[in-house]
Design a protein around this motif. Structure first.
Motif, PDB file in Angstrom:
ATOM      1  N   VAL A 238       0.831  -1.200   0.000  1.00 51.49           N
ATOM      2  CA  VAL A 238       0.000   0.000   0.000  1.00 51.49           C
ATOM      3  C   VAL A 238       0.870   1.257   0.000  1.00 51.49           C
ATOM      4  CG1 VAL A 238      -1.746   1.316   1.275  1.00 51.49           C
ATOM      5  CG2 VAL A 238      -1.931  -1.171   1.130  1.00 51.49           C
ATOM      6  N   PHE A 239       1.960   1.213   0.756  1.00 55.93           N
ATOM      7  CA  PHE A 239       2.855   2.365   0.815  1.00 55.93           C
ATOM      8  C   PHE A 239       3.503   2.627  -0.548  1.00 55.93           C
ATOM      9  CE2 PHE A 239       7.003   4.345   1.440  1.00 55.93           C
ATOM     10  CZ  PHE A 239       6.676   5.436   2.239  1.00 55.93           C
ATOM     11  N   SER A 240       4.006   1.572  -1.191  1.00 56.74           N
ATOM     12  CA  SER A 240       4.709   1.755  -2.462  1.00 56.74           C
ATOM     13  C   SER A 240       3.768   2.210  -3.570  1.00 56.74           C
ATOM     14  CB  SER A 240       5.409   0.455  -2.874  1.00 56.74           C
ATOM     15  OG  SER A 240       4.462  -0.579  -3.083  1.00 56.74           O
ATOM     16  N   LEU A 241       2.484   1.837  -3.482  1.00 62.98           N
ATOM     17  CA  LEU A 241       1.508   2.285  -4.472  1.00 62.98           C
ATOM     18  C   LEU A 241       0.972   3.672  -4.122  1.00 62.98           C
ATOM     19  CD1 LEU A 241       0.085   1.230  -7.053  1.00 62.98           C
ATOM     20  CD2 LEU A 241      -1.778   0.441  -5.581  1.00 62.98           C
ATOM     21  N   GLY A 242       0.793   3.941  -2.816  1.00 63.99           N
ATOM     22  CA  GLY A 242       0.161   5.192  -2.396  1.00 63.99           C
ATOM     23  C   GLY A 242       1.083   6.389  -2.385  1.00 63.99           C
ATOM     24  N   LEU A 243       2.378   6.191  -2.098  1.00 62.12           N
ATOM     25  CA  LEU A 243       3.297   7.333  -2.038  1.00 62.12           C
ATOM     26  C   LEU A 243       3.369   8.076  -3.375  1.00 62.12           C
ATOM     27  CD1 LEU A 243       5.313   8.976  -0.373  1.00 62.12           C
ATOM     28  CD2 LEU A 243       7.103   7.376  -1.099  1.00 62.12           C
ATOM     29  N   PRO A 244       3.533   7.396  -4.510  1.00 65.20           N
ATOM     30  CA  PRO A 244       3.530   8.137  -5.778  1.00 65.20           C
ATOM     31  C   PRO A 244       2.204   8.851  -6.055  1.00 65.20           C
ATOM     32  CG  PRO A 244       4.447   5.947  -6.088  1.00 65.20           C
ATOM     33  CD  PRO A 244       3.846   5.968  -4.719  1.00 65.20           C
ATOM     34  N   ILE A 245       1.090   8.259  -5.622  1.00 65.08           N
ATOM     35  CA  ILE A 245      -0.204   8.919  -5.815  1.00 65.08           C
ATOM     36  C   ILE A 245      -0.253  10.217  -5.013  1.00 65.08           C
ATOM     37  CG2 ILE A 245      -2.695   8.736  -5.433  1.00 65.08           C
ATOM     38  CD1 ILE A 245      -2.462   5.741  -5.959  1.00 65.08           C
ATOM     39  N   GLY A 246       0.197  10.156  -3.760  1.00 64.77           N
ATOM     40  CA  GLY A 246       0.215  11.356  -2.932  1.00 64.77           C
ATOM     41  C   GLY A 246       1.126  12.426  -3.504  1.00 64.77           C
ATOM     42  N   LEU A 247       2.286  12.024  -4.000  1.00 63.68           N
ATOM     43  CA  LEU A 247       3.235  12.990  -4.567  1.00 63.68           C
ATOM     44  C   LEU A 247       2.713  13.567  -5.884  1.00 63.68           C
ATOM     45  CD1 LEU A 247       6.614  11.167  -3.819  1.00 63.68           C
ATOM     46  CD2 LEU A 247       5.668  13.168  -2.659  1.00 63.68           C
ATOM     47  N   THR A 248       2.013  12.748  -6.680  1.00 59.83           N
ATOM     48  CA  THR A 248       1.401  13.250  -7.917  1.00 59.83           C
ATOM     49  C   THR A 248       0.362  14.316  -7.596  1.00 59.83           C
ATOM     50  OG1 THR A 248       1.715  11.113  -9.009  1.00 59.83           O
ATOM     51  CG2 THR A 248       0.094  12.606  -9.980  1.00 59.83           C
ATOM     52  N   THR A 249      -0.455  14.060  -6.580  1.00 59.72           N
ATOM     53  CA  THR A 249      -1.464  15.026  -6.174  1.00 59.72           C
ATOM     54  C   THR A 249      -0.815  16.310  -5.682  1.00 59.72           C
ATOM     55  OG1 THR A 249      -2.909  13.195  -5.515  1.00 59.72           O
ATOM     56  CG2 THR A 249      -3.482  15.387  -4.703  1.00 59.72           C
ATOM     57  N   LEU A 250       0.261  16.177  -4.903  1.00 63.06           N
ATOM     58  CA  LEU A 250       0.981  17.358  -4.427  1.00 63.06           C
ATOM     59  C   LEU A 250       1.544  18.175  -5.587  1.00 63.06           C
ATOM     60  CD1 LEU A 250       3.064  16.413  -1.252  1.00 63.06           C
ATOM     61  CD2 LEU A 250       1.057  17.878  -1.419  1.00 63.06           C
ATOM     62  N   ALA A 251       2.025  17.489  -6.623  1.00 62.68           N
ATOM     63  CA  ALA A 251       2.572  18.203  -7.781  1.00 62.68           C
ATOM     64  C   ALA A 251       1.502  19.068  -8.437  1.00 62.68           C
ATOM     65  CB  ALA A 251       3.146  17.209  -8.794  1.00 62.68           C
ATOM     66  N   GLU A 252       0.283  18.519  -8.571  1.00 66.04           N
ATOM     67  CA  GLU A 252      -0.797  19.290  -9.201  1.00 66.04           C
ATOM     68  C   GLU A 252      -1.275  20.413  -8.289  1.00 66.04           C
ATOM     69  OE1 GLU A 252      -4.921  18.624 -11.716  1.00 66.04           O
ATOM     70  OE2 GLU A 252      -3.939  16.912 -10.761  1.00 66.04           O
ATOM     71  N   VAL A 253      -1.456  20.104  -7.002  1.00 66.84           N
ATOM     72  CA  VAL A 253      -1.882  21.145  -6.053  1.00 66.84           C
ATOM     73  C   VAL A 253      -0.830  22.252  -5.989  1.00 66.84           C
ATOM     74  CG1 VAL A 253      -2.310  21.618  -3.612  1.00 66.84           C
ATOM     75  CG2 VAL A 253      -3.295  19.581  -4.663  1.00 66.84           C
ATOM     76  N   GLY A 254       0.443  21.844  -5.989  1.00 65.57           N
ATOM     77  CA  GLY A 254       1.513  22.831  -5.951  1.00 65.57           C
ATOM     78  C   GLY A 254       1.530  23.707  -7.181  1.00 65.57           C
ATOM     79  N   LEU A 255       1.199  23.149  -8.349  1.00 66.65           N
ATOM     80  CA  LEU A 255       1.142  23.938  -9.579  1.00 66.65           C
ATOM     81  C   LEU A 255       0.116  25.057  -9.449  1.00 66.65           C
ATOM     82  CD1 LEU A 255       1.801  24.378 -12.627  1.00 66.65           C
ATOM     83  CD2 LEU A 255      -0.050  22.773 -13.125  1.00 66.65           C
ATOM     84  N   PHE A 256      -1.073  24.725  -8.959  1.00 73.13           N
ATOM     85  CA  PHE A 256      -2.111  25.741  -8.834  1.00 73.13           C
ATOM     86  C   PHE A 256      -1.784  26.741  -7.722  1.00 73.13           C
ATOM     87  CE2 PHE A 256      -4.360  22.580 -11.310  1.00 73.13           C
ATOM     88  CZ  PHE A 256      -5.078  23.360 -12.185  1.00 73.13           C
ATOM     89  N   GLY A 257      -1.132  26.253  -6.655  1.00 75.04           N
ATOM     90  CA  GLY A 257      -0.700  27.169  -5.607  1.00 75.04           C
ATOM     91  C   GLY A 257       0.338  28.156  -6.108  1.00 75.04           C
ATOM     92  N   ALA A 258       1.304  27.650  -6.888  1.00 72.37           N
ATOM     93  CA  ALA A 258       2.337  28.527  -7.436  1.00 72.37           C
ATOM     94  C   ALA A 258       1.748  29.502  -8.445  1.00 72.37           C
ATOM     95  CB  ALA A 258       3.427  27.680  -8.093  1.00 72.37           C
ATOM     96  N   SER A 259       0.752  29.067  -9.201  1.00 69.71           N
ATOM     97  CA  SER A 259       0.117  29.974 -10.163  1.00 69.71           C
ATOM     98  C   SER A 259      -0.596  31.112  -9.436  1.00 69.71           C
ATOM     99  CB  SER A 259      -0.874  29.207 -11.043  1.00 69.71           C
ATOM    100  OG  SER A 259      -2.019  28.798 -10.304  1.00 69.71           O
ATOM    101  N   ALA A 260      -1.180  30.821  -8.275  1.00 65.10           N
ATOM    102  CA  ALA A 260      -1.830  31.880  -7.491  1.00 65.10           C
ATOM    103  C   ALA A 260      -0.796  32.902  -7.011  1.00 65.10           C
ATOM    104  CB  ALA A 260      -2.575  31.270  -6.308  1.00 65.10           C
TER     105      ALA A 260
END
Length: 465
Positions: A238-260
């Protein structure tokens, strides 16, 4: 096993799964909008603190949710294989990892004011944010637990109850906000602390509802029996599958945060227009996110059955449904943009016309933005269903941060396009992700499942489909 069903059957199955998930996402959005609207009426300073606090909470929550989303394809596959024991084990370890995220995050939220001040936030705003986080932070545990249960119930195709539980939580949140922020119905007037308590109540109601429903309707999976026992193998999976998912989500959230942050350099009016544009596009994005969630479940089921034919037809159907939704929303953006943006503005606001002009221009860009955003999230959902998460994580990081943000910076700040230029940058980043994720699914992930199906057919003495 090869399953050739009519495309209308695929569409019906996807919609039965996806529409309740769309409704649940919209109800979840309503919780955030209610918090902002009620605190906004209480005080502007408190609204600033709430905005900062909920942003910090969301970053931690979305990262931790990766371990919850990981079990969706796992459970869907185990269910297709008839492996009930693995369903229980994977869900338990996802709950374990959620507890771990909470324990690591709570000290950060409890002592958040110094960190926020170090990032340049005003002292009073940082203190208000810390006040909120010290209460609402305890809600991170049930909130992450809810995400695990939503993944668990969704993968087992109990999506309608997930919707109704989210609606109940949204109503509980609105009532608690009304009572505790303003001191109505004899409750104490707590201001921003009241909003935090309301958030805690909302997460608690959601968790109780999901856990109770799972216990009553799915007694064959005793999740709490010997819950304390570790399961190292499944914890690692679960950790090996979930960590990349969490980091992918952070990348997208971070993109919109940086755009703001970039748009904030142009002043408060462009930033307000940006916020309104994001609210509108976020609401329409929930349609595609719900379809992507349904695609994840069905891809996981297809993987469990080694049924590439089913998955290929399902993928074509979900892309068609998503594009149909894009056509409708783009028509609205192009035909009635002033009406959509005007919903968020007071008629007597002196800056209404300036915000309206920028907001309408952003919705024009969103016509292209919607298509690529829909394609990338659906492709991501299909890949997650096949438990392919590391490659998509790299694609997201490169597309969002290597292309999208630099393009927005160049077009917005140096190309003379301002806020619209930053949105063009977002479109470029999401477009690159869409192309690369689509190629990965059609050219790599799906052929791999084809090969597995052929091998299984040969092993059973049949002819590969």
């Amino acid at each position: 096993m090869t399953t050739r069903l009519p495309y209308r059957t695929h569409a019906r199955g996807l919609l039965l799964l996806g529409l309740p998930l769309v409704g649940g996402h919209l109800a979840q959005m309503a919780i955030g909008l209610t918090d902002a609207a009620m605190i906004g009426r209480y005080g502007v300073a408190e609204l600033a603190g709430l905005t900062l606090a909920t942003t910090a909470f969301a970053v931690i929550f979305l990262f931790g949710s990766g371990f919850a989303w990981a079990v969706t394809p796992m459970i869907a596959q185990y269910d297709a294989e008839g492996n009930h024991t693995m369903i229980r084990r994977a869900t338990r370890m996802s709950l374990w990892l959620s507890i771990g995220v909470f324990l690591l995050a709570m000290p950060l939220m409890w002592f958040s004011a110094p960190a926020l001040e170090a990032l340049g936030q005003a002292p009073q705003v940082a203190r208000d944010a810390q006040t909120y986080l010290r209460v609402a932070g305890f809600g991170l545990l049930p909130a992450l637990g809810v995400m695990v249960f939503k993944s668990y119930l969704g993968a087992l195709e109990h999506t309608r109850m997930v919707f109704w539980i989210t609606v109940l939580a949204a109503l509980a949140n609105a009532l608690a906000n009304y009572m505790l922020i303003f001191g109505n119905f004899g409750a104490p007037e707590l201001g921003i602390r009241g909003a935090a308590v309301a958030s805690l109540v909302s997460h608690g109601v959601s968790f109780a509802g999901c856990a109770l429903y799972a216990r009553v309707q799915l007694p064959q999976y005793p999740l709490w029996q010997r819950f304390w026992r570790p399961d190292v193998e499944l914890l690692r999976d679960v950790f090996s599958l979930g960590l990349p998912i969490g980091l992918t989500t952070l990348a997208e959230v971070g993109l919109f945060g940086a755009s703001a942050i970039l748009i904030g350099l142009f002043g408060p009016v462009p930033l307000a227009a940006h916020g309104i544009g994001l609210q509108i596009t976020a609401a329409t994005f929930m349609i595609h996110l719900g379809l992507a969630n349904a695609a994840t479940i069905r891809a996981g089921q297809a993987r469990g059955r080694r049924d590439a034919v089913f998955l290929r037809r399902d993928a074509r159907t979900v892309f068609a449904l998503s594009i149909a939704a894009v056509v409708v929303t783009v028509a609205l953006f192009l035909l009635v943009p002033e009406a959509l943006v005007g919903i968020f503005l007071s008629p007597d606001d002196p800056q209404r016309e300036a915000i309206l002009a920028i907001g309408v221009a952003l919705l024009m860009v969103a016509a292209a933005f919607q298509l690529v955003d829909a394609l990338q999230v659906v492709a991501l959902g299909l890949l997650r269903g096949l438990q392919d998460t590391r490659g998509p994580m790299i694609i997201a990081a490169v597309s969002y941060w290597g292309l999208g943000l630099p393009a927005g910076w160049l077009l917005g700040l140096h190309g003379g396009f301002g806020t619209v230029g930053v949105w063009f940058g977002l479109t470029i980043g999401l477009g690159a992700a869409a192309v690369l994720l689509l190629l990965r699914f059609w050219r790599r992930a799906l052929p791999a499942l084809d090969a597995q199906q052929a091998a299984r057919s040969l092993a059973l003495g049949g002819i590969p489909a």
